[in-house]
Design a protein around this motif. Structure first.
Motif, PDB file in Angstrom:
ATOM      1  N   ASP A  78      17.547   8.728  27.325  1.00 35.97           N
ATOM      2  CA  ASP A  78      18.326   8.601  26.092  1.00 35.97           C
ATOM      3  C   ASP A  78      17.877   9.617  25.050  1.00 35.97           C
ATOM      4  N   GLN A  79      16.581   9.929  25.057  1.00 33.97           N
ATOM      5  CA  GLN A  79      16.028  10.898  24.104  1.00 33.97           C
ATOM      6  C   GLN A  79      15.341  12.016  24.886  1.00 33.97           C
ATOM      7  N   PRO A  80      16.103  13.025  25.322  1.00 28.53           N
ATOM      8  CA  PRO A  80      15.465  14.110  26.091  1.00 28.53           C
ATOM      9  C   PRO A  80      14.493  14.937  25.254  1.00 28.53           C
ATOM     10  N   ASN A  81      14.733  15.001  23.920  1.00 35.55           N
ATOM     11  CA  ASN A  81      13.834  15.736  23.014  1.00 35.55           C
ATOM     12  C   ASN A  81      13.645  17.184  23.448  1.00 35.55           C
ATOM     13  N   GLY A  82      14.683  17.789  23.945  1.00 31.75           N
ATOM     14  CA  GLY A  82      14.602  19.169  24.390  1.00 31.75           C
ATOM     15  C   GLY A  82      15.313  19.335  25.726  1.00 31.75           C
ATOM     16  N   ILE A  83      15.133  20.488  26.324  1.00 30.52           N
ATOM     17  CA  ILE A  83      15.757  20.773  27.616  1.00 30.52           C
ATOM     18  C   ILE A  83      14.888  20.186  28.722  1.00 30.52           C
ATOM     19  N   ILE A  84      15.503  19.365  29.596  1.00 28.93           N
ATOM     20  CA  ILE A  84      14.773  18.791  30.723  1.00 28.93           C
ATOM     21  C   ILE A  84      14.521  19.895  31.748  1.00 28.93           C
ATOM     22  N   LEU A  85      13.255  20.215  31.974  1.00 29.63           N
ATOM     23  CA  LEU A  85      12.915  21.262  32.934  1.00 29.63           C
ATOM     24  C   LEU A  85      12.949  20.743  34.367  1.00 29.63           C
TER      25      LEU A  85
ATOM     26  N   ALA B 150       8.612  16.983  21.409  1.00 28.78           N
ATOM     27  CA  ALA B 150       8.038  15.736  21.899  1.00 28.78           C
ATOM     28  C   ALA B 150       8.453  15.553  23.354  1.00 28.78           C
ATOM     29  N   ALA B 151       7.660  14.783  24.064  1.00 28.34           N
ATOM     30  CA  ALA B 151       7.987  14.487  25.456  1.00 28.34           C
ATOM     31  C   ALA B 151       9.251  13.627  25.509  1.00 28.34           C
ATOM     32  N   PRO B 152       9.998  13.690  26.605  1.00 32.48           N
ATOM     33  CA  PRO B 152      11.226  12.881  26.713  1.00 32.48           C
ATOM     34  C   PRO B 152      10.908  11.397  26.800  1.00 32.48           C
ATOM     35  N   SER B 153      11.903  10.577  26.479  1.00 26.83           N
ATOM     36  CA  SER B 153      11.721   9.129  26.566  1.00 26.83           C
ATOM     37  C   SER B 153      11.756   8.680  28.026  1.00 26.83           C
ATOM     38  N   GLN B 154      11.495   7.410  28.215  1.00 30.14           N
ATOM     39  CA  GLN B 154      11.408   6.848  29.566  1.00 30.14           C
ATOM     40  C   GLN B 154      12.794   6.740  30.210  1.00 30.14           C
ATOM     41  N   ILE B 155      12.876   7.046  31.493  1.00 25.17           N
ATOM     42  CA  ILE B 155      14.107   6.820  32.251  1.00 25.17           C
ATOM     43  C   ILE B 155      14.230   5.322  32.492  1.00 25.17           C
TER      44      ILE B 155
ATOM     45  N   GLU C 298       0.842  -1.193   0.000  1.00 25.57           N
ATOM     46  CA  GLU C 298       0.000   0.000   0.000  1.00 25.57           C
ATOM     47  C   GLU C 298       0.880   1.247   0.000  1.00 25.57           C
ATOM     48  N   PRO C 299       0.444   2.318  -0.672  1.00 27.67           N
ATOM     49  CA  PRO C 299       1.276   3.529  -0.774  1.00 27.67           C
ATOM     50  C   PRO C 299       1.158   4.432   0.447  1.00 27.67           C
ATOM     51  N   ALA C 300       1.465   3.930   1.627  1.00 27.50           N
ATOM     52  CA  ALA C 300       1.394   4.723   2.857  1.00 27.50           C
ATOM     53  C   ALA C 300       2.242   4.059   3.925  1.00 27.50           C
ATOM     54  N   ILE C 301       2.777   4.891   4.844  1.00 28.95           N
ATOM     55  CA  ILE C 301       3.612   4.362   5.920  1.00 28.95           C
ATOM     56  C   ILE C 301       3.659   5.374   7.052  1.00 28.95           C
ATOM     57  N   SER C 302       3.882   4.889   8.270  1.00 29.71           N
ATOM     58  CA  SER C 302       4.135   5.740   9.435  1.00 29.71           C
ATOM     59  C   SER C 302       5.554   5.462   9.930  1.00 29.71           C
ATOM     60  N   VAL C 303       6.321   6.524  10.124  1.00 31.75           N
ATOM     61  CA  VAL C 303       7.691   6.401  10.635  1.00 31.75           C
ATOM     62  C   VAL C 303       7.684   6.947  12.061  1.00 31.75           C
ATOM     63  N   ILE C 304       8.062   6.114  13.028  1.00 30.79           N
ATOM     64  CA  ILE C 304       7.884   6.416  14.449  1.00 30.79           C
ATOM     65  C   ILE C 304       9.248   6.404  15.150  1.00 30.79           C
ATOM     66  N   ASN C 305       9.301   7.077  16.293  1.00 27.99           N
ATOM     67  CA  ASN C 305      10.498   7.131  17.153  1.00 27.99           C
ATOM     68  C   ASN C 305      11.635   7.943  16.543  1.00 27.99           C
ATOM     69  N   LEU C 306      11.314   8.977  15.779  1.00 29.75           N
ATOM     70  CA  LEU C 306      12.340   9.887  15.279  1.00 29.75           C
ATOM     71  C   LEU C 306      12.787  10.816  16.403  1.00 29.75           C
ATOM     72  N   LEU C 307      13.913  11.467  16.219  1.00 28.31           N
ATOM     73  CA  LEU C 307      14.382  12.438  17.202  1.00 28.31           C
ATOM     74  C   LEU C 307      13.605  13.738  17.052  1.00 28.31           C
ATOM     75  N   ALA C 308      13.425  14.457  18.154  1.00 28.20           N
ATOM     76  CA  ALA C 308      12.733  15.742  18.100  1.00 28.20           C
ATOM     77  C   ALA C 308      13.623  16.803  17.470  1.00 28.20           C
ATOM     78  N   HIS C 309      13.006  17.800  16.807  1.00 28.09           N
ATOM     79  CA  HIS C 309      13.715  18.937  16.209  1.00 28.09           C
ATOM     80  C   HIS C 309      14.870  18.485  15.317  1.00 28.09           C
ATOM     81  N   THR C 310      14.609  17.494  14.472  1.00 31.89           N
ATOM     82  CA  THR C 310      15.658  16.943  13.611  1.00 31.89           C
ATOM     83  C   THR C 310      15.155  16.908  12.168  1.00 31.89           C
ATOM     84  N   ASN C 311      16.069  17.161  11.236  1.00 27.51           N
ATOM     85  CA  ASN C 311      15.724  17.181   9.817  1.00 27.51           C
ATOM     86  C   ASN C 311      15.949  15.788   9.220  1.00 27.51           C
ATOM     87  N   TYR C 312      14.970  15.259   8.518  1.00 35.40           N
ATOM     88  CA  TYR C 312      15.052  13.938   7.901  1.00 35.40           C
ATOM     89  C   TYR C 312      14.709  14.024   6.419  1.00 35.40           C
ATOM     90  N   THR C 313      15.310  13.143   5.642  1.00 32.36           N
ATOM     91  CA  THR C 313      14.931  12.939   4.243  1.00 32.36           C
ATOM     92  C   THR C 313      14.398  11.518   4.108  1.00 32.36           C
TER      93      THR C 313
END
Length: 649
Positions: A163-170, A137-142, A93-108
């Protein structure tokens, strides 16, 4: 003798499963019409089948993911942690979901179509590619919590940053409860660092602990539980004299602490909340919730000695810790440089350095450092961060985090048309989150504009420039008002222009203009209209039309920000909520606003019918665009009929 089967021409093939008499086929062309929508750190893609199937019906699709540096063509594989749903290779099928990418990151993301003979061809496979940038995105699990120390009444815990803070940990939130009693009650406390001591526990009791991290995008998942038992109590026997001395020591200690607290309150003299810098606590017990006191912005100009505000809110940095590498611009008081900062027990980081030129007066020095006194009170991922100041040596410097992409307006003009709508909304969401933080503190910016938003390499936007009074003196977009002083007219609410009534509501008006700047890729608000024309047009009800390709939902939010009655404008918390909903439902951004463009000066809906004018010049005079007569004539629009056809086209 006749051949049993025909040889295939060059670039045509039969697969191993084809009959010898089957037709020769070739690989398909690339898929077409690829679309993507970003939701946090996930991307949904869909596309249309290739225009040429190569004569076969066994079309399949493969998706290749590459992570790319923003300002260069260097790309690398996305890695094993990325998930593809339903799968990466051999899609039917001509569709897909790509999951678990890094936040604020450029992808091709490349999609190639293949069929049964693609592996036989020596030609490169045809593909279609999409460039996407993920959002907050929210940070990953500790993953691991370690027990550092345990006593009868306390437990000390340690953990590593996700491992994936996805931003500054407040902050980190620690949840704990007696084993088997979670349904009855549990408690939580908050910590700034990756360790905490949980006190006031019962001796000889087994407790269950969990930890999760929070960024501006929200909280991550709680960690797996860890069970720890406190030490058992030991019965002690004291005689009467010992007990009396213990009670006396406790009372004396309480009196000393109370006296210190009263002295501290009197010395401060401001409504600034006292907070533990290492840890804020919030308890949930039997349905009751206790919040920490709110933080309030303190105006440094209220200090009799402005240098006291600098000492209180800004950290002094030794000049030897800074290495200046190059000049990147000039400011009101001196040069702006790029450099490196290395503090003890911390890694070296890039910084921006505002320097105070030699020969300054004491007033210039105070004005220069007042911005540091303001910035030093802010702590938010969408507000420019103050690292510290250098005041004990020359040059005097303000040190902030370095934003690689510079000001937002220039950045957008350099990359005109290169972002998806979701990416633009993500930028706007970050700016709104920063302004919500400032509004909650009671701080009014007064000069919110795209030129005062800085962008880093991950497309994170940060509000900056907290020195309005001095900067506007040389600002070409500023103009004197009837009440005195200079104001950036094109970004300022009507009540602030007329009566200098600045408020969070006037900042909301300015934010609406920033939205227009972002969706128009840095176009100048109100184009080449004079400041006087802008004031008059806005007062008469004119509002900027939707930029080309602007979603209707975004332009409606702009119009809400530009309500004449400031009480009718949305609050920043509402703006953040609206943008979050748009990001979660990207289909709502596909509706493009076209009708609102009728509000432009050329197509104002209040303009009389063309038939009431005798010439193009008369029409331009009536709509107050007479200064463009020569432009219309030079372009060949010499009759009203030609003008009408121009509008239709």
């Amino acid at each position: 003798m006749a051949a049993l089967f025909c040889q295939c021409d060059t670039n045509y093939y039969r697969s191993a499963s084809d009959r010898p008499s089957a037709s020769c086929t070739r690989p398909p062309s690339a898929p077409v019409n690829a679309l993507s929508s970003v939701n946090g750190t996930s991307v949904n893609m869909e596309w249309s089948p290739p225009s040429s199937t190569g004569g076969r019906s066994d079309i399949r699709y493969n998706v290749i993911c590459r992570k790319c540096a923003w300002e260069s063509s260097q790309c690398e594989a996305c890695g094993n942690r990325i998930r593809f749903n339903p799968k990466q290779m051999g899609l039917t099928e001509p569709a897909i979901s790509v999951i678990n990418l890094l936040a604020h990151t450029n992808y091709t993301l490349k999609v190639e179509a293949v069929n049964g003979v693609s592996d036989l061809s020596l030609e490169p496979r045809q593909f279609i590619s999409l460039n996407v940038t993920t959002n907050q995105a929210a940070p990953s699990q500790i993953l691991v919590i370690k027990q550092e120390n345990t006593s009868q009444n306390s437990v000390t815990l340690m953990w590593h940053e996700p491992d994936q803070p996805n931003g500054i940990i407040l902050e980190y939130e620690i949840k704990y409860f007696e084993k088997g009693k979670e349904q009855q009650s549990y408690s939580t406390l908050k910590a700034r660092g990756t360790s905490v001591t949980v006190s006031n526990l019962k001796p000889g009791t087994r407790y269950v602990f969990q930890v999760r991290a929070r960024t501006s995008a929200g909280c991550g998942r709680f960690s797996q539980t860890v069970e720890i038992e406190t030490g058992k109590s030991v019965s002690l026997r004291y005689d009467t004299t010992t007990i009396i001395w213990i009670c006396f020591a406790l009372v004396t200690g309480l009196i000393v602490l109370l006296a210190m607290f009263i002295c501290k309150k009197r010395r401060c003299g401001y409504s600034k909340a006292f907070q533990d810098p290492d840890e804020e606590k919030m308890y949930y017990q039997n349905g009751h919730l206790r919040f920490p006191d709110p933080k309030i912005y303190v105006d440094p100009h209220t200090y009799e000695d402005p240098s006291q505000a600098v000492r209180e809110f800004a950290r002094e940095i030794e000049a030897s810790r800074i290495k200046i590498e190059k000049v990147i611009g000039s400011g009101e008081f001196g040069e702006v440089c790029y450099g490196r900062l290395k503090l003890p027990a911390k890694r070296e980081i890039p910084v921006a350095l505002k320097t105070l030129k030699s020969g300054y007066t004491e007033k210039q020095r105070r004005d220069f450092l007042s911005e540091a006194s303001i910035m030093g009170q802010f702590d938010h991922p969408n507000i420019i961060r103050l690292e510290g100041v250098v005041t004990r040596s020359k040059p005097v410097m303000i040190v902030t985090d370095y934003m690689e992409n510079g000001s937002l307006d220039s950045f957008l003009r350099r990359h005109d048309g290169q972002f998806t709508v979701i990416q633009l909304v993500g930028m706007l969401r970050g700016i709104a989150a920063g302004m919500k933080y400032l509004s909650d503190l009671g701080y009014i910016h007064r000069d919110l504009a795209a030129r005062n938003i800085l962008v880093n390499s991950n497309l994170v936007c940060k509000v900056s420039d907290f020195g309005l009074s001095r900067i506007l003196e040389d600002d070409p977009d500023a103009a004197y008002t009837t009440t005195g002083g200079k104001i950036p007219i094109r970004w300022t609410a009507p009540e602030a222009i007329a009566y200098r009534k600045f408020s969070s509501a006037s900042d909301v008006w300015s934010y609406g203009v920033v939205m227009w700047e972002v969706t128009s890729y840095g176009e100048r608000p109100y184009w080449n209209m004079t400041n006087r024309d802008v004031i008059k047009s806005v007062e008469e009800g004119y509002r900027l039309p939707a930029p080309m390709g602007c979603p209707a939902a975004l332009h409606q939010l702009m119009l809400d920000c530009w309500q004449k009655d400031r009480n009718e404008r949305p609050k920043f918390i509402q703006i953040v909520s609206v943008l979050d909903k748009l990001i979660r439902n990207p289909t709502t951004l596909k509706i493009i606003d076209t009708t609102s463009r009728l509000n432009s000066p050329f197509l104002n809906r209040n303009i009389p019918n063309f038939t009431s004018f005798a010439s193009v010049d008369e029409w331009l005079d009536v709509i107050k665009m007479g200064r463009y007569k020569d432009n219309f004539a030079a372009a060949g629009y010499l009759s009203l009929g030609l003008v009408m056809r121009m509008n239709i086209e």
